[in-house]
Write a protein that holds these residues in place. Structure first.
Motif, PDB file in Angstrom:
ATOM      1  N   THR A  23       0.841  -1.196   0.000  1.00 27.98           N
ATOM      2  CA  THR A  23       0.000   0.000   0.000  1.00 27.98           C
ATOM      3  C   THR A  23       0.875   1.244   0.000  1.00 27.98           C
ATOM      4  OG1 THR A  23      -1.759  -1.129   1.229  1.00 27.98           O
ATOM      5  CG2 THR A  23      -1.787   1.285   1.242  1.00 27.98           C
ATOM      6  N   ARG A  68       0.564   5.334   0.257  1.00 29.30           N
ATOM      7  CA  ARG A  68      -0.414   6.311   0.740  1.00 29.30           C
ATOM      8  C   ARG A  68       0.052   7.726   0.419  1.00 29.30           C
ATOM      9  NH1 ARG A  68      -0.620   4.349   5.098  1.00 29.30           N
ATOM     10  NH2 ARG A  68      -2.510   3.127   4.830  1.00 29.30           N
ATOM     11  N   ARG A 121     -10.159   8.661  -2.666  1.00 31.02           N
ATOM     12  CA  ARG A 121      -9.096   7.781  -2.184  1.00 31.02           C
ATOM     13  C   ARG A 121      -7.772   8.529  -2.063  1.00 31.02           C
ATOM     14  NH1 ARG A 121      -8.469   1.871  -4.297  1.00 31.02           N
ATOM     15  NH2 ARG A 121      -7.210   1.989  -2.406  1.00 31.02           N
ATOM     16  N   ASP A 122      -6.985   8.111  -1.074  1.00 28.56           N
ATOM     17  CA  ASP A 122      -5.656   8.693  -0.911  1.00 28.56           C
ATOM     18  C   ASP A 122      -4.583   7.613  -0.845  1.00 28.56           C
ATOM     19  OD1 ASP A 122      -6.212   7.549   1.509  1.00 28.56           O
ATOM     20  OD2 ASP A 122      -5.799   9.346   2.710  1.00 28.56           O
ATOM     21  N   ASP A 123      -4.908   6.412  -1.346  1.00 34.15           N
ATOM     22  CA  ASP A 123      -3.882   5.369  -1.390  1.00 34.15           C
ATOM     23  C   ASP A 123      -4.154   4.442  -2.563  1.00 34.15           C
ATOM     24  OD1 ASP A 123      -5.965   3.648  -0.657  1.00 34.15           O
ATOM     25  OD2 ASP A 123      -5.341   3.522   1.432  1.00 34.15           O
TER      26      ASP A 123
END
Length: 991
Positions: free
Chosen positions: A566, A568, A598-600
């Motif tokens: 992931t 981010r 979304r930020d990831d």
């Protein structure tokens, strides 16, 4: 009956607690001292006080336990804000030549991620004694009738010290004490008690004129010797007086050499002289001081100011004379034009009034003089040309030229000339042009430059165009945004509040995101028109690439497993049209675009194969650039974690060599493939050659499992660097290193003895030749449990399967009641006197697991005129599958041995093991429950019960009642013991 006997001992063992699981443990801390301490004492709440003499070496060591190895940090808190905390990441805190200011409370903090950090503190008290100083004060009083005259003298003795100083006064060879002389009083002022001692000589007499000595003492603590000071009191004794042989103030020209002379005009003893400047300012670097003469060559303007000469002879108050040095000079010349204040128009027009002002800073200000020129010719004050000056006492000095009813013929160049009346410095001339082209300023921003967009790291120019004549200076500042946080950062890039610019351009190099915001340019009133400032605003927007997390991380994975990565997004400008791109090495995996919600972004691997190992990158991009998350996916094993709390890790069997029990756990062993082996490397310190070998591993290593390998044939007293590297089918993992240092054991005959049976020599333990069979040295990793599956330990007492211990093997051909005896080395007792025999603590770990467990006995064998064996500890029956500790206090009066006896039970599931035997001088500390049996009624009963039970058990045909009669026939101390036996047998006792 045997069942009842066994249940009794089983119940006793059940109360001894349960052994903890695993070796991972939170930290503990203990502070020990070495170095040159005077004294170490305990205080309440476990605070310790370490006393040391100033100038000695402070050495404190923070001893920690816990696994993984805790990280250690020393900190010190002090009273001053400038020394609030200092840190040191090391086990040993060492301060050479310690001074008084380094005293205080020192904290040792240890943390390893398990539980709360462990913190201990110790207060360091630095002792010192400075040389005492005697000061003299005198008072003169006169009665109203003027027939009585009294003169009283005070001699005050002061010495800085810790602990408080004790003073003694002596006149000549006579020791003065309170009451020894009616004309002398000795007292300590209440508000300075312990800091000074005053000798009061009332109505001064001829015998009071003498030599006085003040002795200061801290009573030889820390070996600090007494110190003394002397003073001779005579009828000439007088306080100091000084005078200056120079003008005040002293006015000089820059570049000249000045000499300040101060002489002592009075005082006995002769005063010492010292030059100083106020507020702790240093004397000029070039200055030379010789006695009372201060010489400053090539004096500069900054050297001007106040200088003081101080004379002191410890009588009365110091004498002080002050002078001022004025260095002639002119600085900061500037001008401004003020249009007619009675009109709203800022322009200069014919028929109106205009004023020209000129300002200069001068030293000395009273010598400042101005003159005016028009087109190079002197100008005098008239009805239409009014020249005024401010008072000479006001600094900076200002002159004004008022032109009333401006005419065309008044146009021209006006010059303001500033000079000093007595010369010595160049003049300052300021030209101001008054003409039809003299117009107030206008300020504009070039088209398209009021909103600038730049990228972080670039260089950007902010520009304001200024028109008008004369051109004023441009002042740049930042506009404070709303909010406290923004206001706190409203500084210019160079850290100032305001920046001057002569061309209207503000250049910012290496722009950062913090420099975004609104900038103001405005005209200055100096060197221009004295009108309302013109200003303009420029908005600066700094774009920067996305900030992401994690920037770099390592992921360890075994083959065939699934995992996710992931990346981010933290922040970016602009934060729109963001794209992401995942790669493995140079191979593109996937691309996409961020949505507003979304930020990831994630990347999933379903089953890792060998080609899947490598560096994964995720690039998130905007107009300003890219932010990258990097993931290193590897199959490398984590580093081993050395275990530093091994009990009795070092042993020696031969004079020139020693052995070391190396123990470790594996960090996160299940994160990667099974560890097949460890590569062990060892190098003697100071040499470059490594010896390496592999340690194969059978089975899967569990988290927290303690692994052991014995290093032998290490040469005394050398130290060794040991490196341990795990190996999987992926290859070598991360290594861990530690240093093994030899430390000579304490004399076992006097202080301490420890043995973990790691050496084949068994620490000089020996087998008894008169028993039936022997104890066996083994480790759980090699032990054959084919015939005894439900007995014996699965590791040594520390949890290591490679660690060694001693045990009795009870399988065939052993028979019930067969005994095996293990004899310790012979120890010399410190005293042969029964009334003064020393105390020792005998401690060991035992493991008694199996349904056929017999007995484990410990005897104290003393070798006096006759050899005697005394039972000091005994236990029978199954105690569960765990290691337990026993401690017993012994009082040998002669040379002695410890005898450990194992008795075989009724079957093959009766293995008994012992480990980590220790004998220490002193009482047993924190003995386990029910582990220590002193030579009292209970021990006599236990010993007697064991002997009689053994004697009777072969006569199996007797009844329980007959057994009781047999027991009662034995000589006991009192009837209470018989009642105890009867209660176990459920019988009634008649008497």
């Amino acid at each position: 009956m045997g069942v009842v006997f066994g249940l009794l001992w089983l119940f006793t063992g059940f109360l001894q607690g349960v052994h903890g699981q695993g070796v991972y443990a939170p930290p503990t801390v203990r502070i020990v001292h070495s170095g040159q301490a005077c004294n170490v004492e305990e205080e309440r709440y476990s605070e310790r006080v370490y006393t040391i003499k100033e100038g000695e070496t402070l050495e404190l060591q923070c001893l920690v336990t816990g696994h993984p190895r805790p990280q250690i940090r020393w900190t010190k808190t002090a009273g001053g804000a400038s020394d609030r905390e200092s840190s040191l990441h090391n086990e040993t805190l060492r301060i050479q030549n310690i001074n008084r200011h380094q005293g205080g409370r020192y904290y040792c903090k240890a943390e390893n991620g398990l539980g709360s950090p462990a913190i201990r503190s110790i207060r360091v008290d630095v002792y010192y004694l400075d040389d005492p100083v005697i000061t003299i004060h005198q008072s003169v009083g006169e009665a109203k009738e003027q027939f009585y005259f009294e003169r009283t003298v005070f001699l005050r003795c002061v010495a800085n010290s810790n602990p408080p100083v004790h003073y003694t006064w002596r006149r000549g060879r006579e020791v003065l004490s309170q009451g020894s002389d009616s004309g002398v009083e000795i007292y300590e002022p209440f508000f300075t008690q312990g800091e000074t001692k005053i000798l009061k000589l009332k109505n001064l007499r001829p015998q009071d004129y003498a030599d006085y000595t003040c002795f200061s003492s801290v009573r030889n603590v820390c070996g600090i010797e007494d110190k003394s000071a002397h003073f001779t009191l005579s009828n000439r004794t007088a306080p100091p007086s000084v005078k200056l042989l120079l003008d005040d103030p002293l006015v000089v020209n820059a570049g000249e050499t000045i000499t300040l002379v101060c002489v002592a005009s009075g005082g006995d003893p002769h005063p010492s002289l010292k030059w100083m400047r106020p507020d702790g300012q240093q004397l000029p670097r070039r200055s030379v001081v010789k006695g009372g003469t201060l010489t400053v060559p090539a004096v500069a303007i900054d050297d001007g100011g106040v200088y003081s000469c101080v004379g002191s002879n410890n009588v009365g108050n110091p004498a002080k004379k002050t002078t001022t040095i004025l260095v002639r000079g002119l600085r900061k010349g500037r001008f401004w034009i003020t249009p007619d204040p009675y009109h709203n128009d800022d322009n200069i027009q014919i028929g109106r009034e205009v004023k020209i002002s000129c300002q200069v800073e001068a030293t000395p200000p009273e010598e400042l003089q101005f003159s005016w020129l028009k087109n190079g010719r002197p100008l005098r004050s008239s009805e239409r040309m009014v020249i005024t000056h401010t008072d000479t006492d006001v600094s900076p000095g200002t002159t004004n030229l008022d032109i009333i009813d401006l005419k065309f013929t008044d146009f021209g160049t006006y010059t303001c000339v500033a000079s000093l009346r007595n010369g010595g410095t160049p003049e300052i001339s300021i030209d101001v042009n008054i003409s039809s082209t003299t117009v107030p300023p206008e300020l504009t921003v070039p088209r398209g430059r009021s909103h600038l967009i730049t990228q972080e790291g670039d260089t950007v120019d902010l520009q304001c165009l200024v028109s008008g004549k004369p051109k004023p200076i441009i002042l740049w500042s930042r506009v404070e945004e709303s909010g406290v946080a923004a206001a706190a950062t409203a500084l210019m890039p160079d850290g100032s509040v305001q920046t001057e610019s002569y061309d209207g351009i503000l250049r910012i190099s290496n722009v950062t995101r913090e420099m975004s915001g609104t900038y103001r340019c405005q005209t200055s009133q100096y060197n221009g028109f004295n009108v309302k400032p013109r200003e303009a605003l420029i908005q600066l927007v700094v774009q920067f690439p996305p900030a992401v997390e994690p920037e770099h991380t390592e992921i360890r994975q075994a083959l065939g497993r699934a995992f996710s990565l992931t990346c981010r997004l933290l922040r970016a400008h602009p934060a729109r049209l963001l794209r992401y791109e995942w790669k493995l090495g140079t191979r593109l995996l996937t691309v996409g675009q961020f949505s507003d919600q979304r930020d990831d972004t994630n990347y999933h691997v379903r089953a890792l194969n060998r080609e899947g190992y490598g560096e994964y990158t995720c690039d998130i991009t905007n107009e300003a650039g890219a932010g990258r998350c990097t993931f290193l996916v590897t199959g490398k094993a984590n580093p081993p974690e050395f275990y530093y709390d091994t009990y009795s890790a070092l042993w020696q069997s031969r004079p020139r060599v020693y052995g070391f029990k190396l123990q470790w756990t594996q960090m996160e062993p299940n994160a990667v493939d099974r560890i097949l082996a460890y590569r062990l490397g060892i190098r003697q310190m100071g040499q470059s050659r490594w010896w390496e070998q592999e340690i194969p591993m059978e089975g899967t290593i569990q988290k927290g499992e303690l692994l052991t390998y014995n290093l032998t044939e290490l040469i005394k007293p050398e130290s060794y660097l040991v490196r341990l590297t795990p190996i999987t089918r992926y290859g070598e993992g991360d290594s861990t290193e530690r240093i093994i240092t030899y430390s000579a054991p304490v004399n076992p005959h006097l202080r301490e003895f420890q043995c973990g049976f790691e050496d084949e020599a068994l620490c000089l333990f020996s087998q008894d030749k008169n028993d039936v069979f022997d104890w066996t040295r083994h480790s759980a990793a090699t032990r054959d449990t084919k015939y005894t599956p439900n007995t014996g330990p699965s590791s040594d007492h520390t949890g290591s399967k490679q660690g060694f211990y001693m045990y009795i093997e009870t399988s065939r051909p052993r028979l019930e009641d067969d005994t095996a005896r293990l004899l310790s080395p012979t120890f010399n007792s410190k005293s042969s006197s029964v009334s003064n025999n020393p105390t020792y603590c005998f401690a060991f770990y035992y493991h008694m697991y199996g349904k056929h467990i017999g007995a484990l006995n410990v005897f104290l064998r003393q070798k006096g005129q006759a050899v005697t064996d005394t039972l000091v500890w005994s236990l029978t029956g199954n105690q569960g599958d765990r290691w337990r500790q026993a401690k017993v206090k012994i009082h040998p009066t002669t040379a002695f041995q410890m005898v450990i006896e194992g008795v075989r039970g009724s079957g093959i599931e009766g293995d008994i093991a012992i480990d980590d035997v220790a004998i220490e001088e002193g009482e047993c500390k924190d003995p386990p429950p029910n582990s220590e049996y002193a030579l009292d009624e209970k021990l006599l009963f236990d010993s007697w019960l064991l002997q009689t039970h053994t004697q009777f058990r072969s006569e199996t045909s007797r009844t329980c009642f007959e057994y009781f009669l047999f027991l009662s026939s034995v000589n006991m101390k009192d009837a209470q013991s018989l009642r105890t036996i009867a209660s176990f047998l459920n019988l009634s006792l008649f008497h």
